[in-house]
Scaffold this active site. Sequence first.
Site, PDB file in Angstrom:
ATOM      1  N   HIS A 332     -29.727   8.202  50.165  1.00 16.03           N
ATOM      2  CA  HIS A 332     -28.915   7.527  49.135  1.00 16.03           C
ATOM      3  C   HIS A 332     -27.564   8.398  48.805  1.00 16.03           C
ATOM      4  O   HIS A 332     -26.644   7.947  48.137  1.00 16.03           O
ATOM      5  CB  HIS A 332     -29.855   7.571  47.834  1.00 16.03           C
ATOM      6  CG  HIS A 332     -30.521   6.360  47.765  1.00 16.03           C
ATOM      7  ND1 HIS A 332     -31.716   6.149  48.375  1.00 16.03           N
ATOM      8  CD2 HIS A 332     -30.243   5.043  47.176  1.00 16.03           C
ATOM      9  CE1 HIS A 332     -32.204   4.912  48.070  1.00 16.03           C
ATOM     10  NE2 HIS A 332     -31.410   4.060  47.506  1.00 16.03           N
ATOM     11  N   GLY A 333     -27.895   9.746  49.126  1.00 17.68           N
ATOM     12  CA  GLY A 333     -26.664  10.918  48.490  1.00 17.68           C
ATOM     13  C   GLY A 333     -26.749  12.065  49.124  1.00 17.68           C
ATOM     14  O   GLY A 333     -27.880  12.484  49.365  1.00 17.68           O
TER      15      GLY A 333
END
Length: 484
Positions: A332-333
């Site tokens: 996700h990041g």
Amino acid sequence: MLFNSYIFIFAFLPLTFFVYFFLNKKRMTELAKAFLVFASLFFYSWWNVLYLPLILSSMLINFALGKQLSTKAAKLQGSRKAVLIFGIIFNVALLGYFKYTDFFLENFNFVFGTQIELLKLALPLAISFFTFQQIAYLVDSYRRETKEYDFLTYALFVSFFPQLIAGPIVHHAEMMPQFARLKNRLINYANILMGLFIFSIGLFKKVVIADTFAIWVKHGFDNMPSLELITGWTTSLAYTFQLYFDFSGYCDMAIGAALLFNIKLPINFNSPYKSLDIQDFWRRWHITLGRFLRDYVYIPLGGSRAGNSRFSNLFFTCSNLFITFLIGGIWHGAGWTFVIWGALHGIALVIHRLWQSVGLKLPKILAWFITFNFVNFAWVFFRANSVDDALKVIKGMLGLNGINYEQYKFLRSAFRAEALHDGIHIFLYFLAASFIITLAGKTSSQIVKNKENIYYTIAFCVLFILGVFFMSVSKYSEFIYFNF
């Protein structure tokens, strides 16, 4: 170009629709397909044309690798496996370079006291999604679960604009055959009606509900130096619902837009906030990502059958669950907040599996309460810009800063209220309505199965008008998952 922008709704989408079906009507099938690929790549390039060579080169390389993996001439298992490993490394390296290089350098500098200059790379749009989608294609090709397709069809599979930017993450078997069906080349008015209705639901979720919550979320996370008890909880709950309505709204709009072209995308949400345990949550939230993590990470790691005894099976199952969701968090990041978020969900799934192994059960209301509040707590790390920002919100939720009603003053101007209590009431109405919608309401796919076409039309008109109205009085905002 955003789904919730005038140029997409009133120019790009209708123009693409009419040209595509006009070409199909004239029996220029390949040209129609090529036009849809061109339109999708134009849609992708709208943000930054420099992204275009990256996705094109990625598609070309993965198509060549997939063709090599699926061809009958590739008989040697060792050579096929080497091709697959190369393909996975290529995709992961491409994603890693753009998404995680600076994160790695920052932490390297911190640990070793160096001062290596950061590359400050711009994250190419949708790279996380089309990377996972193409990895799945390579693995399926290695398993000989794919058919022979030309590059144009493959390019359409990867770049089809409704699902390109933020999913759903689709399989070749879900998409490619649909473009080949003769009946899908003709205008289907039932699909148009359903598509516009579902798209309008998504538009309403995004511009009316999610963007309203965004006002409070931004103030609580980004503008306030500290939070007290009530603002801590309202900030976290506001983000919990903003994220749900933002991303589920995007997925509805993607499904609706795809239906206009007679393409059915997989459902990505199934009332996840109704879940009674964390495993059920991941069966309902971002379903296609959960499916990818299960099929291409968890099961290859050994899944739930990795040992020779009940104890070893349980140990390896828990280890595989934790690793899988740690990877999901990192996907996700590039930040420690996402690592923590993934680890929290991994730990929660391990606890749930251990709880299941001893045969214990909780009353449904208590099970829902624990699950929802855990998810709400974990979302704080998902949204925060740093670990310190997350701890700021959590301290407020724990009441470590007491209660201070002065923090509510911004609501008066934010909601154009005449008095402070009016602003608070507007926010509380949105919060209560969101609980009702997510816990008692039906999904868009459930609604279209049980209503007659006339009700679609009426609801579409109402939702569309409301959505466009809110768009006219507020600035366009990107979808949250565009950042991933």
